[in-house]
Design an enzyme around this catalytic site. Sequence first.
Site, PDB file in Angstrom:
ATOM      1  N   HIS A  12       0.925  -1.120  -0.054  1.00  0.00           N
ATOM      2  CA  HIS A  12      -0.232   0.032  -0.141  1.00  0.00           C
ATOM      3  C   HIS A  12       1.063   1.282  -0.215  1.00  0.00           C
ATOM      4  CE1 HIS A  12      -3.192  -2.676   1.167  1.00  0.00           C
ATOM      5  NE2 HIS A  12      -2.490  -3.200   2.046  1.00  0.00           N
ATOM      6  N   SER A  35      15.299  21.514 -16.372  1.00  0.00           N
ATOM      7  CA  SER A  35      14.081  22.023 -16.526  1.00  0.00           C
ATOM      8  C   SER A  35      14.397  23.455 -17.202  1.00  0.00           C
ATOM      9  CB  SER A  35      13.348  22.543 -15.241  1.00  0.00           C
ATOM     10  OG  SER A  35      12.714  23.673 -15.263  1.00  0.00           O
ATOM     11  N   LYS A  92      16.395  21.341 -11.041  1.00  0.00           N
ATOM     12  CA  LYS A  92      15.503  20.370 -11.429  1.00  0.00           C
ATOM     13  C   LYS A  92      16.656  19.227 -12.052  1.00  0.00           C
ATOM     14  CE  LYS A  92      11.888  19.279 -11.256  1.00  0.00           C
ATOM     15  NZ  LYS A  92      10.563  20.066 -11.956  1.00  0.00           N
ATOM     16  N   GLU A 107       9.779   8.403 -17.214  1.00  0.00           N
ATOM     17  CA  GLU A 107       8.518   8.716 -17.592  1.00  0.00           C
ATOM     18  C   GLU A 107       7.824   8.689 -18.862  1.00  0.00           C
ATOM     19  OE1 GLU A 107       7.729  13.112 -15.829  1.00  0.00           O
ATOM     20  OE2 GLU A 107       9.885  12.949 -15.449  1.00  0.00           O
TER      21      GLU A 107
END
Length: 458
Positions: free
Chosen positions: A156, A277, A283, A290
């Site tokens: 979980h 970024s 970043k 992704e």
Amino acid sequence: MDKMWAGRFNKALNKEADDFNSSIHFDSRMYKQDITGSMVHAMMLSNQGIITKDEYADILKGLSSILEDLENGELSFDMEAEDIHMFVESELTKRIGDNGKKLHTARSRNDQVALDIRLYLREECDQIGGLLLKLIEVIRDKAKDNQNVIMPGYTHLQRAQPITFAHHLLAYAMMFCRDFDRIKDAVERMNYCPIGSCALAGTTYNTDRAFEAERLGFNGIMMNSIDGVSDRDFCIELMSCFATIMMHLSRFSEEIILWSSWEFKFVELDDSFTTGSSIMPQKKNPDMAELVRGKTGRVYGNLMALLTTLKGLPLAYNKDMQEDKEAIFDSIDTVKKCLSIFAPMIATMNVLKGNMYSAAQKGFINATDLADYLVKKGMPFRTAYKHVGTLVGYCIENGTVLEEVPIEKYKEYSELFDSDLYNEISLETCVAKRISAGSTGYESVKQQIEYITEFLKK
Ligand code: ARG
């Protein structure tokens, strides 16, 4: 250009309809398979006396020269051609004249395309299998290096029990091994030869289908000519294998993305597999993971698209079936790209062991082991479970952890508690004492690494 089938028509095909109908811009990638199939078909025709030896020699020479010229760039695909099959045949006739027109005896594009796509998929599956093995090897090596690295295992997405990072990685290795076997099984089932089914009903010529099947490396011929030209279940099966690979890659990606976040910081991807970024200078984004997660959607979509295309089709061939190729080609290209990027991304990923260990120290992930401690001293599991639950509540209330609670306090809960409990609930012991087969214990993880190593040898 006049269509080969122009005979029964009074008008040329509408230009837009012609473009709409044409598949050469995507099926040209099967040119090698198409030519190979034609070479073997011509050989069979000659062996059976359906064409003469000289005609065969001519056809073979013509086909070889087409193949050569396509490979060295002297010949390019004619985008006016309806498909790769028409292109090769008309190019052949251009080169050798009337003998070229004999190649299509005892054959139809319907069995021809069913053959080409099988040959093409067989080769692609070989490459995908190789990429899977490479990835499995990389994961195995990463696991080897991280056998003593303790991290929290989750259920979980809540900290559950201590595991080693090796154990976690090996779970993926096992999945990819099954993906490899799944493709192998599907290829085995696909590997029956449709050529000779002709349009749908077979042929009146004395052909030798078994010869063609054998020459082209098939296990045998497809037994029913209507099935031979109608069915695309092998595409569905393989696309579902590809979708399963993507599902596994996507779950792995999701974890890598989470682990790369400041909230986890369990791993740091190599600079060469991350991006920055355009506005936020700090970043470092896990774009590759992704994208793999994102591309999973299109591979699922391709499977669903072909299932839907096929569901209402009467036997035998229908032009709808031309839609199989773009879908499966896209899935193949996507899976190959994702596997190729994944292996080096994992190989170069930096494992932040200290952060994994600190996370494992929080969240009471040794609570099960504390309950087991009492059970081994004679307490029924349910009772032990309850005591430990109360103890965890006590820790939360007092801002402490099980390791820090003094023995006197433990004794208030049960006389069975003794000072040996502290060793029992250390993270190292929790892992080391997992002795069941397949567990996170050191011995089991070693066996899993050996299993993968054996798998890679096959
Ligand atoms: N381009 C077609 C396809 O990919 C080849 C088969 C065409 N057969 C036919 N009868 N029109 O499906």
